[in-house]
Design an enzyme around this catalytic site. Structure first.
Site, PDB file in Angstrom:
ATOM      1  CE  LYS A 184      -1.776   2.824   2.834  1.00  0.00           C
ATOM      2  NZ  LYS A 184      -1.690   4.047   2.009  1.00  0.00           N
ATOM      3  CD  GLU A 258      12.993   3.792   8.013  1.00  0.00           C
ATOM      4  OE1 GLU A 258      12.954   4.780   8.776  1.00  0.00           O
ATOM      5  OE2 GLU A 258      13.015   3.863   6.797  1.00  0.00           O
ATOM      6  CB  CYS A 292      13.095   8.592   8.172  1.00  0.00           C
ATOM      7  SG  CYS A 292      13.821   7.486   6.970  1.00  0.00           S
ATOM      8  CD  GLU A 389      10.536  12.543  11.269  1.00  0.00           C
ATOM      9  OE1 GLU A 389       9.400  12.099  11.494  1.00  0.00           O
ATOM     10  OE2 GLU A 389      11.430  11.861  10.741  1.00  0.00           O
TER      11      GLU A 389
END
Ligand code: NAI
Ligand code: MG
Length: 478
Positions: A184, A258, A292, A389
């Site tokens: 997906k 992750e 990331c 982040e």
């Protein structure tokens, strides 16, 4: 001010895009059960590129059933050397179509064409090539007493920052090990995953071995919750990762996550400074900071702080922001309006908390979602911009005085995905690296990837590894 302007150098190849895409289930393109579709747009122009099927619960179920059938009927039984041929064929097809795939990735997600052309697509192909080579050698990845059995049906959910590459990281090892897949892609960047489905079909991959379903978080959640899925591999936000871990707890499903990061990028006074500046720029402005493992927390030794700030101030003025399809563009479009709003909100918090903002001074295109290359000085560890982040082209600069302080500050985060160190001294590099709690530590470089090298984090950056023999083992039941 720029000394001279570059003439526009737009990529001229057109990517073939259909007006509407169905779901790729059991080797066929089919309409979603309840007839829902959604648009994917080009974030650089805000134009709609295509209508994409929205997979509801029933569609997810159809895809998982197809994957189960293909697992039992063809894929787990196939001779590993034959499985390898399919994976290799996919690798070849990605290489052959690299130019149009690069264009697709760029128009659907906003990243500069030079990055999709030189990084995303070649590295995606490299992962398929690498894992094709493993398929008939799996026993060499085993420890004594282990057998290389596949796990079964893998549900794979990928984000929008490296759409094809994150799919490749998951699909290639899963196929090589004999698992079947329901993939997906993210809702803002489905087009290269759909192109991968087309490639799989043309490679004659048996029906149901790779299914691609488009949709949003609810589609992903339905896939995670499906009782007949044996493994979930997820890349995305820490928040969603935690929710997935909660919902799979006790189910017996294998899980790899992750997630986010807030990487420390440490520059010592003895660093090769020209290279370090380029490393810093690459670390944070690559892919607009939608990375990331971005080096988003710069820790500089106090004696070189001023020098670095001056040089970075100059350097960001030379970055070219604009049309992602232009081969000269360094900073492309922000992936979505939502992400742009998040970046603006966090940058606002940095200003409110007393940090000083430096930005490249260039006109932003009138349409599309753009944010200039930026950094903050005067940042305190407690500031949100030093802890959260941002996932945008925004760097936070902090200082340290001793190696111990650098390590302590670097590890002062709930994340642990990556880190970078710049110093002229090899022994210092090694010494510091061993104390950094991060899955990957780059020394005198940043953002280097290779299919043979494992990647992944710990703590709130997730667990499990992708790439290399480590990534292979995540798709084996042993
Ligand atoms: P997200 O984590 O919601 O999306 C990633 C993928 O997960 C997408 O395919 C999405 O459809 C799917 N998803 C969403 N909710 C789900 C659920 N409950 N169950 C299963 N799948 C689900 O990330 P989002 O909202 O696009 O971005 C938010 C923030 O996350 C970003 O600002 C960034 O900070 C971070 N992020 C980190 C990434 C990374 O690579 N570490 C990638 C994308 C986002
Ligand atoms: Mg899009």
């Amino acid at each position: 001010m720029a000394i001279f302007e570059y003439a526009p150098a737009p990529e001229t190849v057109k990517a073939p895009i259909r007006e509407q895409y169905g779901l790729f289930i059991d080797g066929k393109w089919i309409a979603p059960r309840d007839g829902r579709y959604f648009d994917t747009v080009n974030p650089a122009t805000e134009e709609t590129l295509a209508r994409v099927a929205y997979a509801g619960d029933e569609d997810v179920d159809r895809a998982v059933r197809a994957a189960r059938k293909a697992y039992d009927k063809y894929w787990r039984r196939m001779r590993p050397a034959d499985r390898a041929k399919y994976v290799y064929r996919i690798a070849r097809a990605i290489t052959e179509r690299s130019r149009e795939l690069a264009v697709l990735e760029t128009i659907d997600g906003g990243k500069p064409i030079k990055e999709s052309r030189d990084f995303d697509i070649p590295l995606s192909a490299a992962h398929f090539f690498y894992y094709a080579g493993w398929a008939d050698k799996l026993e060499w990845a085993m420890r004594a007493g282990e057998e290389p059995n596949p796990i079964g049906v893998a549900g794979q959910i990928v984000p929008w920052n490296f759409p094809l590459l994150m799919a490749a990281w998951k699909v290639a090892p899963a196929l090589a090990c004999g698992n079947t897949i329901v993939l997906k892609p993210a809702e803002t960047t489905p087009l290269t995953a759909l192109a991968l489905a087309q490639i799989a079909a043309e490679a004659d991959l048996p029906p149901g071995v790779l299914n691609v379903i488009t949709g949003d978080g609810a589609t992903g959640a339905a896939l995670v919750g499906h009782p007949d899925v044996d493994k979930i591999a997820f890349t995305g936000s820490t928040e969603v990762g935690k929710a997935i871990q909660r919902s799979t707890a006790g189910s017996g499903k294998r899980l790899t996550l992750e997630l986010g990061g807030k990487a420390a990028h440490i520059v010592f006074a003895d660093a090769p400074m020209d290279q370090a500046i380029e490393g810093i720029v690459n670390g944070i402005y690559f892919n607009q900071g939608h990375v990331c493992c971005a080096g988003s927390r710069l820790l500089v030794e106090e004696s070189v702080h001023e020098q670095i700030v001056v040089r970075l101030t100059d350097r960001i003025q030379t970055l070219r922001l604009g049309d992602p399809l232009d081969k000269n563009t360094d900073v492309g479009a922000i992936n979505s309006k939502m992400q742009l709003d998040k970046i603006k909100e966090l940058v606002g918090s940095g200003i409110d908390e007393g940090a000083i903002l430096v930005q490249q001074s260039c006109a932003l295109p009138e349409r599309g979602y753009f944010f200039p290359a930026s950094f903050f000085t005067n940042v305190q560890q407690s500031h949100r911009i030093a802890r959260e982040e941002i996932f945008g082209p925004v760097l936070s600069i902090l200082t340290f005085r001793t190696p111990e302080e650098a390590v302590e500050k670097a590890n002062n985060t709930p994340y642990g995905l990556s880190a970078g160190i710049w110093t002229d001294k090899g022994s210092k590099n090694m010494y510091i690296a061993q104390y950094l709690r991060a899955g990957v530590v780059w020394c005198n470089t940043f953002n280097q990837f290779d299919p043979s090298s494992p990647f992944g984090g710990f703590r709130e950056s997730g667990f499990g590894r992708e790439g290399g023999v480590h990534g292979l083992r995540e798709y084996l039941a042993h």
